[in-house]
Design an enzyme around this catalytic site. Structure first.
Site, PDB file in Angstrom:
ATOM      1  N   GLU A  10      26.560  17.044  -1.250  1.00  0.00           N
ATOM      2  CA  GLU A  10      26.185  17.894  -0.415  1.00  0.00           C
ATOM      3  C   GLU A  10      27.585  18.658   0.002  1.00  0.00           C
ATOM      4  O   GLU A  10      28.543  17.559   0.436  1.00  0.00           O
ATOM      5  CB  GLU A  10      25.213  17.548   0.692  1.00  0.00           C
ATOM      6  CG  GLU A  10      25.044  18.439   1.874  1.00  0.00           C
ATOM      7  CD  GLU A  10      24.505  17.843   3.009  1.00  0.00           C
ATOM      8  OE1 GLU A  10      23.905  18.714   3.844  1.00  0.00           O
ATOM      9  OE2 GLU A  10      24.130  16.656   3.017  1.00  0.00           O
TER      10      GLU A  10
ATOM     11  N   ASP B 163      17.279   8.835   3.206  1.00  0.00           N
ATOM     12  CA  ASP B 163      18.527   9.146   2.505  1.00  0.00           C
ATOM     13  C   ASP B 163      18.362   9.281   1.002  1.00  0.00           C
ATOM     14  O   ASP B 163      19.051   9.938   0.484  1.00  0.00           O
ATOM     15  CB  ASP B 163      19.333   8.003   3.099  1.00  0.00           C
ATOM     16  CG  ASP B 163      19.734   8.247   4.455  1.00  0.00           C
ATOM     17  OD1 ASP B 163      20.059   9.071   4.842  1.00  0.00           O
ATOM     18  OD2 ASP B 163      19.970   6.975   5.120  1.00  0.00           O
TER      19      ASP B 163
ATOM     20  N   ASP C 237      24.280  10.844  -1.182  1.00  0.00           N
ATOM     21  CA  ASP C 237      24.234  11.151   0.082  1.00  0.00           C
ATOM     22  C   ASP C 237      24.984  10.236   0.909  1.00  0.00           C
ATOM     23  O   ASP C 237      24.965   9.074   0.738  1.00  0.00           O
ATOM     24  CB  ASP C 237      22.771  11.314   0.471  1.00  0.00           C
ATOM     25  CG  ASP C 237      22.667  11.899   1.833  1.00  0.00           C
ATOM     26  OD1 ASP C 237      23.393  13.062   2.234  1.00  0.00           O
ATOM     27  OD2 ASP C 237      21.988  11.096   2.783  1.00  0.00           O
TER      28      ASP C 237
END
Length: 377
Positions: free
Chosen positions: A284, A366, A198
């Site tokens: 992502e 996170d 992330d």
């Protein structure tokens, strides 16, 4: 599972590699390089104007072949176009053709005219180029024996050489080489060899194993010096020699920032794609263009260069036979508990840690998102 898709087509066998070298042309070579810049830019702008005018008159587009035939007549009328390599002029037409293809496929905006006052200038030599590692020079058509710092040797066939002049006045040559090396077959996706990552602003990178990489904020540390030099530049008289010198000083600061950013990204991606045990990396699918519309976070997001990071990570994973897959941007991650699957209805961005009301686990926002990417993969 419908939210999962490969980051790029890893099955494509790409044996092309690019090598960038600093070159040191002498006075005569600089003058001839400047002619190549100007003529290549002139042909590009002329072809763009001709295509635009022809479309408005007939409703049809001029083909690349038609432009090449017209350029041959144009070179007869304008003798100064014969002073440069003809293949470099043809390369300008090819670049315009690619620009229109990208426009019609929705990847870029409509092609723009090139300016001679732009900081970056470039031309390409697609044929008859050689790199001499013994003499440390590069030979181009009509430009022989350009001194270069050939710090990285290569083997293979040289396809093209692109000569560039950056805003600070330095010259570089980008050599595209076909080395015949085929990318290895990607490894099988296995949950135990998969990590999720992330990206963020405070922490540049957070993985599912709990490792965090600090965001260096390279631009922020240079803003004070950059602002002082830009203020001096704004006060210089337009067209003066001092203004040109000051412009180069400002460009050098931007260049240092860009180089430091590239170095940081290459180090981080090397750790993930080369030195990490994982064979699959889940990331992502970020909507970066939409995120930078936030005027409060726009500079910080662009400074982080997430797009460059993902692009570099992608090709390094392909080179090393690893998989990189992207998770749908609307799939719950930071609000979803990776232990029991509980999903929080809402959570402010300022909340970085939270406790799950069901399993009572303490979650770092996170790290939890990175864990969820791994589970989705």
């Amino acid at each position: 599972m419908e939210n999962i898709e490969p980051f790029s087509d890893s099955s494509v066998k790409n044996s092309m590699r690019a090598y960038k070298y600093r070159i040191y042309p002498n006075t005569e070579q600089k003058a001839l390089i400047a002619k190549h810049f100007g003529c290549s830019r002139h042909i590009y702008n002329w072809a763009l104007s001709e295509k635009d005018k022809h479309y408005k008159e007939t409703g049809k587009s001029l083909s690349k072949r038609q432009l090449q035939d017209s350029m041959a007549e144009k070179r007869t009328d304008k003798e100064w176009l014969t002073e440069v390599n003809s293949q470099s002029l043809l390369a300008s037409l090819a670049h315009l053709d690619i620009a229109f293809s990208n426009f019609f496929q929705g990847r870029t905006k409509f092609p723009k005219f090139k300016s001679k006052y732009s900081g970056w200038q470039a031309f390409q030599s697609p044929q008859h180029v050689t790199v001499d590692f013994e003499q440390n020079n590069i030979n181009l058509p009509k430009l022989k024996g350009i001194k270069a710092k050939l710090h990285r040797p290569f083997t293979g066939k040289v396809k093209t050489v692109t000569v560039k002049r950056c805003p600070s006045g330095k010259y570089y040559a980008s050599v595209l080489v076909d080395n015949g090396v085929v990318n290895p077959v990607p490894a099988t996706i296995e949950p135990e060899n998969t990590i999720g990552i992330d990206v963020g602003l405070t922490e540049f990178l957070i993985d599912s194993e709990g490792n965090k990489t600090k965001n260096p904020r390279i631009l922020k540390s240079s803003l004070e010096r950059l602002g002082a030099e830009q203020k001096k530049f704004a006060r210089n008289k337009k067209g003066s020699g001092n203004r040109a010198k000051q412009k180069r000083k400002v460009s050098k600061i931007h260049e240092i920032v860009a180089n430091r950013r590239h170095d940081f990204i290459h180090q981080v991606t090397a750790k993930l794609a080369v030195k990490n045990h994982a064979t699959t990396i889940a990331v992502e699918n970020l909507n970066i263009k939409g995120m930078i519309r936030n005027r409060k976070l726009s500079r910080a997001i662009q400074e982080a260069s997430w797009g460059m990071f993902l692009r570099v990570l992608d090709y390094k994973c392909r080179w090393n036979g690893k998989n990189i897959i992207q998770i749908g941007r609307f799939q719950p991650s930071s609000k979803l508990c990776n232990c029991c699957g509980y999903k929080a209805e809402s959570m402010a961005l300022s909340i970085r840690e939270w406790d799950c009301p069901v399993c009572k686990s303490h979650n770092d926002r996170d790290i939890n998102a990175a864990h969820c990417y791994t589970l989705s993969a």
